[in-house]
Every structure is written in structure tokens, then in C-alpha cells.
Design an enzyme around this catalytic site. Sequence first.
Site, mmCIF file in Angstrom:
data_model
loop_
_atom_site.group_PDB
_atom_site.id
_atom_site.type_symbol
_atom_site.label_atom_id
_atom_site.label_comp_id
_atom_site.label_asym_id
_atom_site.label_seq_id
_atom_site.Cartn_x
_atom_site.Cartn_y
_atom_site.Cartn_z
ATOM 1 N N GLU A 172 0.842 -1.213 0.000
ATOM 2 C CA GLU A 172 0.000 0.000 0.000
ATOM 3 C C GLU A 172 0.876 1.262 0.000
ATOM 4 O O GLU A 172 0.497 2.288 -0.560
ATOM 5 C CB GLU A 172 -0.957 0.015 1.201
ATOM 6 N N ARG A 219 -8.712 11.391 -5.337
ATOM 7 C CA ARG A 219 -8.567 10.382 -4.288
ATOM 8 C C ARG A 219 -8.667 8.971 -4.865
ATOM 9 O O ARG A 219 -8.161 8.015 -4.275
ATOM 10 C CB ARG A 219 -9.620 10.612 -3.197
ATOM 11 N N HIS A 263 -4.787 -9.160 1.032
ATOM 12 C CA HIS A 263 -5.197 -7.972 0.283
ATOM 13 C C HIS A 263 -3.993 -7.262 -0.353
ATOM 14 O O HIS A 263 -3.994 -6.964 -1.551
ATOM 15 C CB HIS A 263 -5.964 -7.019 1.210
#
Length: 368
Positions: free
Chosen positions: A187, A243, A271
Site C-alpha cells: 500500500e 482520491r 489484500h
Amino acid sequence: MSEGGRLELRHPGGSTPIWVGAGALGNALEALGASLARRRVFAVTSPPVRALHGAALDAVAATAGAFRILEVADGESAKSVETVVTLWRRLLDEGGKRDSLIVAFGGGSIGDVAGFVAATFLRGVDYLQVPTTLLAQVDASIGGKTAINLPRAKNCVGAFHHPVATIAETTFLETLGPRQIRCGLFEVVKTAAMLDSDLFAMLETELEELLGGGAEVLAPVVEATAAAKIAVVERDPTEGNDRRLLNFGHTLGHALESAAVDVHGHKTLEHGEAVGYGMLFALELARPRGLGMKEAERIRELVVRIGLPPLPGGLDPADLIDRIARDKKAREGSIAWVMPMKIGDGLVVENVTGEEVSSTIDRFLAGA
Ligand SMILES: NC(=O)c1ccc[n+]([C@@H]2O[C@H](COP(=O)([O-])OP(=O)(O)OC[C@H]3O[C@@H](n4cnc5c(N)ncnc54)[C@H](O)[C@@H]3O)[C@@H](O)[C@H]2O)c1
Ligand SMILES: [Zn+2]
């Protein structure tokens, strides 16, 4: 130990301070102490997080007017309607009022469900995000999105509700396993590739140390990733626009994550790992649209260096495409694909045709 840094997120409802680093919890409680002293504080956590780091809640309890711990199931299963109803009832039974404060103490699952309960109980009460995973510190605890799942419909019910503060105490990260660190780092790569080329270069230089997971080495990365997310959320609080760049890797990623299960129905990709593959796939779409070969190679190499498990065999391209179409991020008509144009500079593309996706998935699975 280094002093925790303090960032600020301005949003339509006010502003949220975000403390980051080794020592962030102490610094934040010092600043927030007076506002906790007269209030009932309810910490929502899970048994494993409490067992590992519950002692840190003693400092919160000592500052609060009254203090209760409300335990919920661990992990994603906490994000259920049943948990929400249980928490609403517990809050009511234990004297929860408009000026009560909820503390979300755990990973992104706890942050999402406790945040949703805070958004809805008595039409909204204050809450603190105290994220304990890398993924939650760099992503989930920032930006005010809260959500729970319905069966087969992840994040289907939710609300925007910003916490009154986020406290990213990086010493909590020292108990994470290597796979959890890797998932958080995917991420971080996502955010850096879309928004911050300096952060991307920092990751390239320090990846080996970061994979080791120490609080001191992770703190600057958590802070820089949080700062990049803050900037994009301030520009686009409700995800109508920029975003959406934070969905880089998530379009195919979500489909892979739900499709990759073993014979017992257990997920085989976390994930973050699915997002890692999703980013590699988005590079294939980005190349013909102007992403240079060198930049594509740098992103690919960083993702691969973090470490991806092999994709399970037998993934069906048609099934993946079906899952992509069902994803809630698929708006009426077209699916938005997020991709880098340069490192630190992303683009949302709406005109990728079904045929292009399909042929690229075929090639991608054949080459993986
Ligand atoms: N709201 C948002 O903007 C947003 C953004 C990204 C992700 N999310 C959500 O976040 C969730 C994923 O969050 P996550 O990856 O933190 O997973 P998680 O909250 O499910 O936690 C995963 C595991 O980590 C363990 N854990 C937590 N802290 C630990 C620590 N310090 N040491 C060791 N183990 C620890 C937990 O016990 C749990 O078993 C998903 O539900 C996702 O939808 C939300
Ligand atoms: Zn994600």
C-alpha cells in the site's frame, strides 16, 4: 527514540491531527488529555490485539473520565452488521452519551467497524483512530472512510466520519509478522507510485531494512505515506476525483483477492499481495498510454522485491472480469483504471475497453 511527528488533515467538518512515530501515543495523550478527562471512553479492540498491546490502553484509561474495553472478533469478520448491533447495544447499556468517545484500537478492520459505529451511534460521536498495523497506519486510519461488509459485498455499508485524531504509534508495528509488513508496504508503494516520487525513491533505497519491520525505520515511511494521503484527501474529500488514485492496483486486486481461494475456501492471497499483482497488471495498461519503460520497470522491480506469493493455478480470466464488473468501484457504464504516467504521478482512465482488459488479463496470467 525519536519524537513522534504531528500532521494535520483539514476536511469539510474540521481538522484531524495525526501523530506518527515511536512515542506518538504519549505525545497525543498529553495534547488530548484535558478533552478526555470528563468523558466516557470506549475502546474497541480484538482479543489478539489486546493481548499484544492492551497495556498501552492503560494510559488512555488513566486519562479518561470512565473507561471500558469492548471486544469484537478479530480481523475482517469484525466488519459485520452483527458486530455493529452488538456495539450499539453495549454502548447504550454502558451509559454511552453524545459526548462519549470511541477508541478504535487495532488494524483496519477494527478502525472501519468502530468508525462506522461512531458515525451512527446517537447520530455520530467522536472517535480516535489508534491503528496497530502498517496498512492501517498508512492508509485505513486516515481520510474518514468507515465501512462494514454484507455477505459477498465488501465495504457495502458505510459513512464518511473523520476521527478527532489518529495516533500512529509505530512501536506497535514491531509485533507484526513479515507477511503483514509486506502487505502494508504494497500500500505504501501504491501511494508513492501515484503521489510521491521521493517516497518511492526512499523505498527503493531502504526496502531491506523496512522489511525487517523496526519502529524507527518504519516511522519516516509511515509519516511520508500519511502526508501523501492527507494531501490527496484534502483535495478530494469524498473520492470524486484524485482520491481515486489510491485505488491503484485495486481493480484487478479485489478480483484476485476474492477469486484466489484454496479447496477449503480459504483466501490464498492477502489484500496487499493482491494489490501487488493488481499494480503489475495496471502497468501493462499504462505502457501504451505513455508510461516509460524505465519507470514501469522500477515499479515492477519494487513490487517484486517486496515479495509476492505465486498466483494460484486455475484462475479464470472470464471470472476475474466478472468480479471486476461487480466491484462497487465500477460506476455505471465504465470501469475506472488507475495507473501511473510517471513515478509519483497517476491517472484515472475510464476508456479502457473490455477487449483490452480481457486480452491483457490473458497475457498477464500466462506470464505470471
Ligand atoms: N477506511 C479506509 O479508508 C480503508 C483503507 C484501506 C483498508 N481498509 C480496511 O482495512 C482492513 C484491513 O486492515 P488490516 O490489514 O490492518 O487488517 P486487520 O484489521 O484485519 O488485522 C489483521 C490482523 O492483524 C493483527 N494485528 C493487529 N495489530 C497487530 C500488531 N501490532 N501486531 C501483530 N498483529 C496485529 C490482528 O489481530 C488481525 O488478526 C480491511 O477491512 C480494509 O477494507 C480501510
Ligand atoms: Zn488496499
